[in-house]
Motif scaffolding. Structure first.
Motif, PDB file in Angstrom:
ATOM      1  N   GLY A 181       0.798  -1.217   0.000  1.00 28.81           N
ATOM      2  CA  GLY A 181       0.000   0.000   0.000  1.00 28.81           C
ATOM      3  C   GLY A 181       0.832   1.268   0.000  1.00 28.81           C
ATOM      4  N   ASP A 182       2.065   1.182  -0.485  1.00 25.54           N
ATOM      5  CA  ASP A 182       2.974   2.329  -0.522  1.00 25.54           C
ATOM      6  C   ASP A 182       2.716   3.118  -1.800  1.00 25.54           C
ATOM      7  OD1 ASP A 182       5.159   4.067  -0.802  1.00 25.54           O
ATOM      8  OD2 ASP A 182       6.454   2.756   0.380  1.00 25.54           O
ATOM      9  N   VAL A 183       1.968   4.214  -1.697  1.00 24.10           N
ATOM     10  CA  VAL A 183       1.551   4.975  -2.871  1.00 24.10           C
ATOM     11  C   VAL A 183       2.754   5.572  -3.595  1.00 24.10           C
ATOM     12  CG1 VAL A 183       0.194   6.931  -3.690  1.00 24.10           C
ATOM     13  CG2 VAL A 183      -0.699   5.474  -1.864  1.00 24.10           C
ATOM     14  N   ASN A 184       3.709   6.103  -2.843  1.00 21.81           N
ATOM     15  CA  ASN A 184       4.868   6.731  -3.480  1.00 21.81           C
ATOM     16  C   ASN A 184       5.674   5.709  -4.290  1.00 21.81           C
ATOM     17  OD1 ASN A 184       4.300   9.287  -2.437  1.00 21.81           O
ATOM     18  ND2 ASN A 184       5.437   8.886  -0.547  1.00 21.81           N
ATOM     19  N   ARG A 185       5.935   4.555  -3.691  1.00 21.41           N
ATOM     20  CA  ARG A 185       6.683   3.518  -4.405  1.00 21.41           C
ATOM     21  C   ARG A 185       5.884   3.005  -5.599  1.00 21.41           C
ATOM     22  NH1 ARG A 185       8.749  -1.179  -0.743  1.00 21.41           N
ATOM     23  NH2 ARG A 185       9.669  -1.782  -2.748  1.00 21.41           N
ATOM     24  N   LEU A 186       4.567   2.947  -5.437  1.00 15.76           N
ATOM     25  CA  LEU A 186       3.706   2.506  -6.534  1.00 15.76           C
ATOM     26  C   LEU A 186       3.829   3.456  -7.714  1.00 15.76           C
ATOM     27  CD1 LEU A 186       1.434   0.745  -7.716  1.00 15.76           C
ATOM     28  CD2 LEU A 186      -0.198   2.224  -6.543  1.00 15.76           C
ATOM     29  N   ALA A 206     -15.463  -3.239 -13.017  1.00 15.11           N
ATOM     30  CA  ALA A 206     -14.149  -3.014 -13.620  1.00 15.11           C
ATOM     31  C   ALA A 206     -14.289  -1.938 -14.684  1.00 15.11           C
ATOM     32  CB  ALA A 206     -13.605  -4.299 -14.244  1.00 15.11           C
ATOM     33  N   PRO A 207     -13.247  -1.125 -14.895  1.00 15.91           N
ATOM     34  CA  PRO A 207     -13.295  -0.130 -15.980  1.00 15.91           C
ATOM     35  C   PRO A 207     -13.573  -0.801 -17.311  1.00 15.91           C
ATOM     36  CG  PRO A 207     -11.420   0.287 -14.545  1.00 15.91           C
ATOM     37  CD  PRO A 207     -11.986  -1.046 -14.129  1.00 15.91           C
ATOM     38  N   GLY A 223      -6.809   3.423  -5.145  1.00 20.18           N
ATOM     39  CA  GLY A 223      -8.174   3.548  -4.644  1.00 20.18           C
ATOM     40  C   GLY A 223      -8.898   2.246  -4.412  1.00 20.18           C
ATOM     41  N   ILE A 224      -8.492   1.183  -5.112  1.00 20.78           N
ATOM     42  CA  ILE A 224      -9.267  -0.055  -4.985  1.00 20.78           C
ATOM     43  C   ILE A 224      -9.138  -0.682  -3.598  1.00 20.78           C
ATOM     44  CG2 ILE A 224      -9.228  -0.605  -7.441  1.00 20.78           C
ATOM     45  CD1 ILE A 224      -6.904  -2.476  -6.952  1.00 20.78           C
ATOM     46  N   ARG A 225      -8.114  -0.297  -2.842  1.00 18.37           N
ATOM     47  CA  ARG A 225      -7.933  -0.870  -1.516  1.00 18.37           C
ATOM     48  C   ARG A 225      -8.796  -0.181  -0.459  1.00 18.37           C
ATOM     49  NH1 ARG A 225      -2.783  -3.647  -0.741  1.00 18.37           N
ATOM     50  NH2 ARG A 225      -3.016  -3.096   1.448  1.00 18.37           N
ATOM     51  N   ASP A 226      -9.516   0.856  -0.850  1.00 18.98           N
ATOM     52  CA  ASP A 226     -10.241   1.661   0.124  1.00 18.98           C
ATOM     53  C   ASP A 226     -11.708   1.294   0.267  1.00 18.98           C
ATOM     54  OD1 ASP A 226      -7.910   3.091   0.575  1.00 18.98           O
ATOM     55  OD2 ASP A 226      -8.386   4.599  -0.953  1.00 18.98           O
ATOM     56  N   ARG A 227     -12.183   0.366  -0.553  1.00 12.70           N
ATOM     57  CA  ARG A 227     -13.607   0.029  -0.468  1.00 12.70           C
ATOM     58  C   ARG A 227     -13.823  -1.435  -0.824  1.00 12.70           C
ATOM     59  NH1 ARG A 227     -16.341   2.734  -5.877  1.00 12.70           N
ATOM     60  NH2 ARG A 227     -14.575   2.456  -7.279  1.00 12.70           N
ATOM     61  N   PRO A 228     -14.937  -2.011  -0.381  1.00 12.17           N
ATOM     62  CA  PRO A 228     -15.204  -3.424  -0.671  1.00 12.17           C
ATOM     63  C   PRO A 228     -15.283  -3.673  -2.175  1.00 12.17           C
ATOM     64  CG  PRO A 228     -16.647  -2.614   1.061  1.00 12.17           C
ATOM     65  CD  PRO A 228     -15.956  -1.411   0.487  1.00 12.17           C
ATOM     66  N   TYR A 229     -14.948  -4.893  -2.549  1.00 14.11           N
ATOM     67  CA  TYR A 229     -15.031  -5.290  -3.951  1.00 14.11           C
ATOM     68  C   TYR A 229     -15.890  -6.532  -4.047  1.00 14.11           C
ATOM     69  CZ  TYR A 229     -13.739  -6.485  -8.720  1.00 14.11           C
ATOM     70  OH  TYR A 229     -13.797  -6.778 -10.058  1.00 14.11           O
ATOM     71  N   ALA A 247       5.544 -15.697 -15.748  1.00 11.18           N
ATOM     72  CA  ALA A 247       6.093 -14.493 -15.121  1.00 11.18           C
ATOM     73  C   ALA A 247       5.513 -14.333 -13.716  1.00 11.18           C
ATOM     74  CB  ALA A 247       5.762 -13.263 -15.972  1.00 11.18           C
ATOM     75  N   PRO A 248       6.188 -13.537 -12.862  1.00  8.94           N
ATOM     76  CA  PRO A 248       5.628 -13.274 -11.528  1.00  8.94           C
ATOM     77  C   PRO A 248       4.267 -12.596 -11.650  1.00  8.94           C
ATOM     78  CG  PRO A 248       7.896 -12.484 -11.682  1.00  8.94           C
ATOM     79  CD  PRO A 248       7.462 -12.841 -13.081  1.00  8.94           C
ATOM     80  N   ALA A 249       3.377 -12.934 -10.746  1.00  5.91           N
ATOM     81  CA  ALA A 249       2.025 -12.385 -10.792  1.00  5.91           C
ATOM     82  C   ALA A 249       1.484 -12.278  -9.379  1.00  5.91           C
ATOM     83  CB  ALA A 249       1.118 -13.252 -11.656  1.00  5.91           C
ATOM     84  N   LEU A 250       0.374 -11.578  -9.277  1.00  7.90           N
ATOM     85  CA  LEU A 250      -0.288 -11.384  -7.982  1.00  7.90           C
ATOM     86  C   LEU A 250      -1.730 -11.841  -8.117  1.00  7.90           C
ATOM     87  CD1 LEU A 250       0.359 -10.082  -5.156  1.00  7.90           C
ATOM     88  CD2 LEU A 250      -0.752  -8.021  -6.026  1.00  7.90           C
ATOM     89  N   VAL A 251      -2.160 -12.702  -7.210  1.00 11.06           N
ATOM     90  CA  VAL A 251      -3.553 -13.117  -7.151  1.00 11.06           C
ATOM     91  C   VAL A 251      -4.178 -12.544  -5.884  1.00 11.06           C
ATOM     92  CG1 VAL A 251      -5.134 -15.068  -6.868  1.00 11.06           C
ATOM     93  CG2 VAL A 251      -3.261 -15.211  -8.511  1.00 11.06           C
ATOM     94  N   VAL A 252      -5.324 -11.912  -6.043  1.00 11.61           N
ATOM     95  CA  VAL A 252      -6.069 -11.386  -4.908  1.00 11.61           C
ATOM     96  C   VAL A 252      -7.210 -12.346  -4.614  1.00 11.61           C
ATOM     97  CG1 VAL A 252      -7.366  -9.438  -3.973  1.00 11.61           C
ATOM     98  CG2 VAL A 252      -5.489  -9.023  -5.593  1.00 11.61           C
TER      99      VAL A 252
END
Length: 295
Positions: A181-186, A206-207, A223-229, A247-252
């Protein structure tokens, strides 16, 4: 009979997946190939592997032609179905690139015949003469298709001078920023002209258009971390690192299912140029089942 088919099943699925872009369609194509193989007169089949690849390719071609019409009316950006891959796939640069989300997106811009020729020639190394027999085309026409498809892909595929290790490290830095959740690094990890695809298929929020630029993409990801999905509070999300499409990936994950899978393409400056986020639940079944793509 079944032993011969099972010996080549992984190859047939690998061909069909690269042709169709989804595990479900690829599995259906392989099943159709099995039915045709079972009903065929195999007395004159001298090379079962080539024969099975031919059947599977033509089944996939028929399915791709139908799928293209459906994808034209798809709600929002269409992305391939992500599949888990083992680390050894990522070690082979050419193999991992051939199943990368970025490459599969590019392959979607080819005609069905161009895609078939490209997959068989550039990925699996089949000679043009054999591809011509498989597609019932002249060798000259297949060579033309091959040249056209290769130029098309080369003009659109991401070009990276940086090595695989550098790209992997940059990808991990991006995911560290997302998870932490590091906005600056993001924001620092994103290229100025970054583009994000978000595939919800009209089934989840989704957009419905591509998101362009560091400001808009960064704002969306923050912003997606600030509200339910989809009714799941962020406190119930679990983010896990996996290998997807080489490749490396992220699953939520939510409490009972994957909610999204995220892959990226990194440029030579070590910043993320493309983000592919699949949230359509129909395209997360292979991940939910833990299915691994071979080859």
């Amino acid at each position: 009979m079944s032993d011969v088919f099972e010996e080549h099943r992984n190859l047939l699925f690998a061909v069909a997946y690269r042709m169709l872009g989804t595990a479900a369609d690829a599995e259906d194509a392989v099943q159709d190939a099995w039915i045709r193989w079972s009903a065929a007169d195999r007395a004159d089949v001298q090379d079962p592997k080539a024969y099975l690849v031919r059947i599977t390719t033509n089944v996939a071609l028929d399915r791709l032609r139908s799928a293209r019409a459906q994808r034209e009316t798809y709600v929002g950006p269409w992305l391939p179905e992500p599949m888990l891959t083992s680390p050894d796939v990522a070690e082979g640069a050419e193999l991992s690139e051939s199943v990368s989300m970025a490459m599969l997106v590019v392959l979607e811009t080819l005609s069905p015949l161009e895609r078939a020729v490209f997959v068989l020639k550039e990925v699996f190394g089949y000679p043009y003469a054999e591809i011509a027999r498989a597609l019932d085309r002249t060798e000259a026409s297949v060579r033309q298709l091959g040249t056209r498809s290769r130029k098309h892909v080369e003009a659109r595929r991401p070009r990276f001078e940086a090595g695989a290790a550098e790209r992997r490290a940059a990808t991990e830095r991006f995911f560290d920023a997302v998870v932490g959740g590091d906005v600056n690094r993001l924001m620092e990890s994103l290229a100025p002209d970054v583009t994000m695809w978000t595939d919800g298929g009209g089934k989840v929020r989704a957009p419905k258009k591509l998101v362009h630029g560091v400001d808009l993409v960064g704002r969306f990801l923050s912003g997606i971390r600030d509200r339910p999905y989809e009714g799941v509070d962020p406190s119930e999300w679990r983010m896990r690192r996996v290998e997807i499409n080489g490749a490396p990936a992220l699953v939520v994950d939510g409490p009972d299912r994957p909610m999204s899978a995220i892959t990226v393409a990194v440029g030579d400056d070590g910043r993320v140029e493309e983000i592919h986020m699949v949230a359509n639940p129909d395209k997360l079944r292979a991940i939910a089942e833990g299915r691994t793509l071979e080859m």
